[in-house]
Write a protein that holds these residues in place. Structure first.
Motif, mmCIF file in Angstrom:
data_model
loop_
_atom_site.group_PDB
_atom_site.id
_atom_site.type_symbol
_atom_site.label_atom_id
_atom_site.label_comp_id
_atom_site.label_asym_id
_atom_site.label_seq_id
_atom_site.Cartn_x
_atom_site.Cartn_y
_atom_site.Cartn_z
ATOM 1 N N ALA A 20 0.862 -1.184 0.000
ATOM 2 C CA ALA A 20 0.000 0.000 0.000
ATOM 3 C C ALA A 20 0.898 1.233 0.000
ATOM 4 N N ILE A 21 0.544 2.188 -0.826
ATOM 5 C CA ILE A 21 1.319 3.419 -0.938
ATOM 6 C C ILE A 21 0.390 4.567 -0.604
ATOM 7 N N GLY A 22 0.819 5.411 0.320
ATOM 8 C CA GLY A 22 -0.043 6.497 0.771
ATOM 9 C C GLY A 22 0.665 7.827 0.832
ATOM 10 N N PRO A 23 -0.115 8.905 0.911
ATOM 11 C CA PRO A 23 0.439 10.254 0.850
ATOM 12 C C PRO A 23 1.007 10.772 2.173
ATOM 13 N N PHE A 29 2.569 7.307 8.536
ATOM 14 C CA PHE A 29 2.323 6.004 7.926
ATOM 15 C C PHE A 29 2.668 4.896 8.909
ATOM 16 N N LYS A 30 3.818 5.017 9.549
ATOM 17 C CA LYS A 30 4.250 4.011 10.527
ATOM 18 C C LYS A 30 3.247 3.913 11.670
ATOM 19 N N LYS A 31 2.783 5.057 12.166
ATOM 20 C CA LYS A 31 1.812 5.075 13.258
ATOM 21 C C LYS A 31 0.529 4.354 12.846
ATOM 22 N N TYR A 32 0.017 4.639 11.639
ATOM 23 C CA TYR A 32 -1.203 3.988 11.151
ATOM 24 C C TYR A 32 -0.997 2.475 11.058
ATOM 25 N N TRP A 33 0.140 2.065 10.536
ATOM 26 C CA TRP A 33 0.432 0.639 10.384
ATOM 27 C C TRP A 33 0.448 -0.061 11.728
ATOM 28 N N GLU A 34 1.089 0.565 12.708
ATOM 29 C CA GLU A 34 1.170 -0.035 14.041
ATOM 30 C C GLU A 34 -0.188 -0.065 14.731
ATOM 31 N N ILE A 43 4.240 1.947 2.077
ATOM 32 C CA ILE A 43 5.275 2.880 1.636
ATOM 33 C C ILE A 43 4.699 4.292 1.616
ATOM 34 N N PRO A 44 5.294 5.204 2.387
ATOM 35 C CA PRO A 44 4.832 6.588 2.327
ATOM 36 C C PRO A 44 5.300 7.248 1.035
ATOM 37 N N ASP A 45 4.438 8.084 0.484
ATOM 38 C CA ASP A 45 4.745 8.767 -0.780
ATOM 39 C C ASP A 45 4.377 10.241 -0.646
ATOM 40 N N SER A 46 4.929 10.887 0.380
ATOM 41 C CA SER A 46 4.547 12.265 0.661
ATOM 42 C C SER A 46 4.991 13.236 -0.434
ATOM 43 N N ASP A 47 5.971 12.852 -1.244
ATOM 44 C CA ASP A 47 6.392 13.726 -2.346
ATOM 45 C C ASP A 47 5.690 13.385 -3.661
ATOM 46 N N HIS A 48 4.765 12.415 -3.638
ATOM 47 C CA HIS A 48 3.876 12.058 -4.757
ATOM 48 C C HIS A 48 4.596 11.477 -5.983
ATOM 49 N N ILE A 60 -8.705 18.033 -4.518
ATOM 50 C CA ILE A 60 -8.667 18.872 -3.330
ATOM 51 C C ILE A 60 -10.014 18.886 -2.606
ATOM 52 N N LEU A 61 -11.113 18.967 -3.347
ATOM 53 C CA LEU A 61 -12.431 19.017 -2.722
ATOM 54 C C LEU A 61 -12.805 17.713 -2.022
ATOM 55 N N LYS A 62 -12.140 16.613 -2.381
ATOM 56 C CA LYS A 62 -12.419 15.330 -1.736
ATOM 57 C C LYS A 62 -11.308 14.968 -0.750
ATOM 58 N N MET A 63 -10.535 15.970 -0.375
ATOM 59 C CA MET A 63 -9.523 15.831 0.679
ATOM 60 C C MET A 63 -8.325 14.968 0.292
ATOM 61 N N GLY A 64 -7.905 15.008 -0.964
ATOM 62 C CA GLY A 64 -6.653 14.349 -1.299
ATOM 63 C C GLY A 64 -6.727 13.330 -2.407
ATOM 64 N N ARG A 65 -5.901 12.301 -2.247
ATOM 65 C CA ARG A 65 -5.754 11.257 -3.259
ATOM 66 C C ARG A 65 -7.004 10.429 -3.420
#
Length: 103
Positions: A20-23, A29-34, A43-48, A60-65
């Motif tokens: 799973a790849i997230g923004p 990301f680590k906190k959510y996984w734990e 895998i975090p993908d904060s730089d897209h 943007i209107l739907k809050m992200g990806r």
């Protein structure tokens, strides 16, 4: 991600690795996984970078990806894609498992 987690054993039976790849940031990301005790890769993908590589949309209107599900085989061939219009618009695990069974 929780949907994948529910059928993780079925994917493993089919020699399928879940990723799973997230923004989020690496820390978030680590906190959510734990917190959710997820056993597959995240895998975090904060730089897209991955988002752009696979053409995943940001609204943007739907809050992200928007959700994207991509099945890539061992030869790096994309076998299935699903680009959702909302977080509720994702393919069921059963559909993806049938595709894997057909490969």
């Amino acid at each position: 991600m929780m949907q994948l987690h529910q059928d993780q054993a079925e994917f493993e039976k089919r020699d399928t690795l879940l990723v799973a790849i997230g923004p989020e940031s690496k820390e978030d990301f680590k906190k959510y996984w734990e917190e959710n005790e997820l056993d597959f890769y995240g895998i975090p993908d904060s730089d897209h970078r991955v988002l752009e590589l696979y053409g995943q949309e940001v609204k943007i209107l739907k809050m992200g990806r928007m959700p994207a599900q991509i099945l890539v085989d061992k030869e790096a061939i994309v076998r299935f894609t699903n680009y959702g219009k909302s977080m509720k618009d994702i393919a069921e695990n059963e559909e993806i498992l049938k595709i894997i069974d057909g490969l």
